[in-house]
Design a protein around this motif. Structure first.
Motif, short mmCIF file in Angstrom:
data_model
loop_
_atom_site.label_atom_id
_atom_site.label_comp_id
_atom_site.label_asym_id
_atom_site.label_seq_id
_atom_site.Cartn_x
_atom_site.Cartn_y
_atom_site.Cartn_z
N GLU A 49 0.82 -1.21 0.00
CA GLU A 49 0.00 0.00 0.00
C GLU A 49 0.86 1.26 0.00
N ALA A 50 2.07 1.17 0.52
CA ALA A 50 2.95 2.33 0.55
C ALA A 50 3.50 2.68 -0.82
N VAL A 51 3.68 1.70 -1.69
CA VAL A 51 4.34 1.96 -2.97
C VAL A 51 3.37 2.16 -4.13
N VAL A 52 2.14 1.66 -4.01
CA VAL A 52 1.17 1.85 -5.10
C VAL A 52 0.40 3.15 -4.87
N ASP A 53 -0.38 3.56 -5.86
CA ASP A 53 -1.21 4.76 -5.70
C ASP A 53 -2.10 4.59 -4.47
N GLN A 54 -2.22 5.65 -3.70
CA GLN A 54 -2.94 5.56 -2.44
C GLN A 54 -4.38 5.10 -2.66
N GLY A 55 -4.77 4.08 -1.87
CA GLY A 55 -6.12 3.56 -1.92
C GLY A 55 -6.44 2.69 -3.12
N SER A 56 -5.42 2.32 -3.91
CA SER A 56 -5.70 1.61 -5.16
C SER A 56 -5.55 0.10 -5.06
N PHE A 57 -5.03 -0.42 -3.96
CA PHE A 57 -4.77 -1.86 -3.92
C PHE A 57 -6.06 -2.63 -3.70
N PHE A 58 -6.34 -3.57 -4.61
CA PHE A 58 -7.53 -4.42 -4.56
C PHE A 58 -7.06 -5.86 -4.47
N GLU A 59 -7.12 -6.42 -3.28
CA GLU A 59 -6.60 -7.78 -3.08
C GLU A 59 -7.58 -8.83 -3.59
N ILE A 60 -7.03 -9.88 -4.16
CA ILE A 60 -7.82 -10.99 -4.70
C ILE A 60 -7.30 -12.29 -4.09
N GLY A 61 -8.21 -13.09 -3.53
CA GLY A 61 -7.83 -14.40 -3.00
C GLY A 61 -7.12 -14.34 -1.67
N ARG A 62 -7.55 -13.47 -0.78
CA ARG A 62 -6.87 -13.26 0.50
C ARG A 62 -6.82 -14.51 1.36
N ASN A 63 -7.81 -15.39 1.23
CA ASN A 63 -7.98 -16.48 2.19
C ASN A 63 -7.36 -17.81 1.77
N TRP A 64 -6.68 -17.84 0.65
CA TRP A 64 -6.03 -19.11 0.27
C TRP A 64 -4.66 -18.81 -0.32
N GLY A 65 -3.81 -19.86 -0.36
CA GLY A 65 -2.45 -19.66 -0.88
C GLY A 65 -1.79 -18.48 -0.21
N ALA A 121 0.72 -17.57 1.50
CA ALA A 121 2.13 -17.16 1.52
C ALA A 121 2.44 -16.13 0.44
N VAL A 122 1.49 -15.88 -0.46
CA VAL A 122 1.60 -14.75 -1.38
C VAL A 122 0.32 -13.93 -1.31
N VAL A 123 0.47 -12.65 -1.49
CA VAL A 123 -0.64 -11.71 -1.60
C VAL A 123 -0.75 -11.32 -3.07
N THR A 124 -1.94 -11.41 -3.63
CA THR A 124 -2.14 -11.05 -5.03
C THR A 124 -3.27 -10.02 -5.14
N GLY A 125 -3.20 -9.20 -6.15
CA GLY A 125 -4.27 -8.22 -6.36
C GLY A 125 -3.90 -7.22 -7.43
N PHE A 126 -4.84 -6.34 -7.71
CA PHE A 126 -4.62 -5.26 -8.67
C PHE A 126 -4.29 -3.97 -7.91
N ALA A 127 -3.59 -3.08 -8.57
CA ALA A 127 -3.30 -1.76 -8.01
C ALA A 127 -3.04 -0.81 -9.17
N ARG A 128 -2.77 0.44 -8.83
CA ARG A 128 -2.39 1.41 -9.85
C ARG A 128 -1.07 2.06 -9.48
N LEU A 129 -0.30 2.37 -10.51
CA LEU A 129 0.96 3.09 -10.36
C LEU A 129 0.93 4.27 -11.32
N ASP A 130 0.92 5.47 -10.77
CA ASP A 130 0.77 6.68 -11.57
C ASP A 130 -0.47 6.58 -12.47
N GLY A 131 -1.49 5.93 -11.94
CA GLY A 131 -2.76 5.80 -12.66
C GLY A 131 -2.90 4.56 -13.51
N TRP A 132 -1.78 3.87 -13.80
CA TRP A 132 -1.83 2.68 -14.66
C TRP A 132 -2.16 1.43 -13.84
N PRO A 133 -3.07 0.59 -14.31
CA PRO A 133 -3.35 -0.66 -13.58
C PRO A 133 -2.23 -1.67 -13.73
#
Length: 515
Positions: free
Chosen positions: A293-309, A311-323
């Motif tokens: 959350e500190a490195v991506v655009d503020q408030g842009s992190f959308f986590e997917i699959g939080r409850n399984w696997g 040992a990795v966190v996966t999701g979408f985010a934006r960097l300078d507006g780009w997904p």
């Protein structure tokens, strides 16, 4: 003579269709805490945008004069709609008509919905609540014959996974074919306490001697925990909000690229806390999500699959507006070791990024594959190799930031190193074929046995090797391309995201997406 009589009959048939399963069934739906299919469509689609197709399709009975005496509408609704201004194909199961059984849906409606999404390159939304494909055993008696199972339109469902975003929301009990339609998607969820999913429901399972409630058999926590669905929603309204968020990061089809949105967040923003985010003690854990959350655009992190696997966190985010698609090691689970389910999660997520042309940002702290009997029983090496294969087959731009550990075969999964290595490391980087601590005493066994003070000798050897393992020594030999100040990570990633757009090409990937 006008055609008004036919128009009047058309309007009458529409009114009958809008009655759905009738007042009693609609009330039962509300008493269970669930919206009905038409209420769901109204809650999700932009106001006034839903245009239904096949509204008066169903099963009518006629009196002696040829007038409609009774009418059971199809329990599968579909049409064109807009969600946040984006055109989509929106489908909904009506549980108030025969429990959503597919034989009351008119199969061609489902097939046409899939074809509409495919041919016109529109995202496909499935609001699912139903008991399965063929109705009850009573149905066979009324038909007077049985049939060899087949899945009308399945080939289009398969094709759509490689062409358009497909989202499935389980909004009540989902069984059989409904469960199949759920998992044939890029993003799926169940509503906690309201939705369950199973191949066969409790009455059928009871016949094999297993008595379970719907929650015990296939509640949301079960399937979010095993990866059959991606998320758990707290309510139907929450489910609709998650759907909108998921779609916002993706193009409408693979022949387009995802859109940039204004972020209002300085791409050069420094997060001072990152300089001490990774503990010096290699055995000390830390939380990865605050780093993401500190490195991506503020408030842009959308986590997917939080409850399984986990040992990795996966999701979408934006960097300078780009997904972008984000994969981040989570040392809070198994120290970040890859288990079989972690590898499966990585494989599926990389395929999703590849299908829809999202650049990948990989934050790495991977000490390797899980070891031990359980890991062998779960075929960890098989699933780990599949994840590596997905990474090596991916063609989207890829940046790796090694935060701490990258060990062994799993550690090599940080990127496809046969491509240009857009790769950097924090000063906390620690890598190799195996951790030094794990092989230190074995490698220097004879030296330690000869020493007057083995403990002091071990500390001396460790001190020497700690200098060798410095990431600066690796960078000296260009074994790592860049060592960066952690506080500058966002600026580096935003530069990557901007240049990555030059390397993206729309179109289908070379092989199809598998759920």
């Amino acid at each position: 003579m006008s055609w008004q009589p036919e128009i009047d009959e058309l309007e009458m048939r529409k009114r009958l269709a809008e009655q759905m399963g009738g007042p009693e069934k609609l009330q039962r739906q509300h008493d269970a805490g669930r919206l009905n299919a038409r209420e769901r469509i109204a809650a999700l689609a932009d106001p006034g945008s839903f245009h239904e197709l096949g509204q008066i399709a169903g099963f009518a009975q006629y009196d002696a004069s040829g007038q409609v005496a009774a009418f059971q509408p199809s329990n599968f609704l579909f049409g064109r709609a807009r969600i946040d201004g984006r055109p989509v194909v929106l489908t909904a199961d009506d549980f108030t008509v025969r429990g959503g059984a597919a034989d009351a849906a008119i199969h061609r409606k489902l097939v046409e919905a899939e074809k509409l999404a495919s041919e016109y390159r529109l995202p496909l939304i499935r609001l699912i609540e139903g008991t399965g494909g063929g109705g009850s055993v009573k149905t066979l008696e009324s038909m007077g014959h049985t049939y060899v199972p087949e899945l009308p339109g399945w080939e289009t469902m398969v094709d759509n996974l490689s062409a358009v975003p497909v989202v499935a929301l389980g909004l009540g009990p989902v069984a059989g074919l409904g469960a199949g339609r759920m998992v044939m998607s890029h993003y799926s969820l169940l509503v906690d306490g309201l939705s369950q999913m199973f191949v066969a429901g409790p009455p059928v399972v009871a016949a094999i001697g297993e008595k379970r409630t719907k929650e015990e058999l296939g509640g949301a926590s079960i399937h979010a925990g095993n990866g059959a669905v991606d998320d758990i929603a707290a309510s139907e309204a929450h489910a609709f909000a998650l759907l909108r968020s998921f779609l916002s990061y993706l193009p409408s089809n693979v022949h387009e690229l995802a859109e940039r949105v204004p972020s209002g967040d300085d791409p050069n923003r420094r997060e001072e806390g990152l300089i001490e985010a990774i503990p010096r003690n290699l055995r000390q854990l830390y939380k990865i999500r605050p780093i993401v959350e500190a490195v991506v655009d503020q408030g842009s992190f959308f986590e997917i699959g939080r409850n399984w696997g986990r040992a990795v966190v996966t999701g979408f985010a934006r960097l300078d507006g780009w997904p972008v698609a984000v994969i981040a090691s989570d040392p809070m689970t198994l120290g970040g070791l890859w288990s079989a389910d972690t590898a499966r999660k990585v494989e599926r997520f990389v395929d999703l990024a590849e299908t829809f042309h999202l650049p990948v940002v990989h934050l790495v702290d991977n000490p390797g594959f899980m070891i031990g009997r359980k890991a062998e029983e779960e075929a960890t090496i098989r699933w780990g190799s599949r994840a590596l294969t997905a990474i090596y087959q991916a063609t989207v731009p890829w940046v790796a930031v090694i935060l701490r550990k990258a060990y062994g075969m799993a550690g090599s999964a940080h990127a496809n190193t046969s491509r240009f290595r857009w790769r950097m490391a924090w000063p906390s980087g620690d890598w190799g074929s195996l951790p030094i601590e794990g092989g230190l005493e074995a490698a220097y066994k004879s030296d330690l046995e000869k020493a007057d003070d083995p403990a002091a000798r071990l500390a001396e050897i460790k001190g020497r090797l700690d200098k060798v393992r410095s990431p600066l020594r690796t960078a000296e030999r260009f074994g790592i391309e860049e060592i960066i100040d952690p506080r500058e990570t966002r600026a580096h990633l935003c530069e990557f995201a901007n240049l990555a757009q030059r390397a993206l090409s729309p179109g289908r990937r070379s092989f199809g997406y598998r759920p």
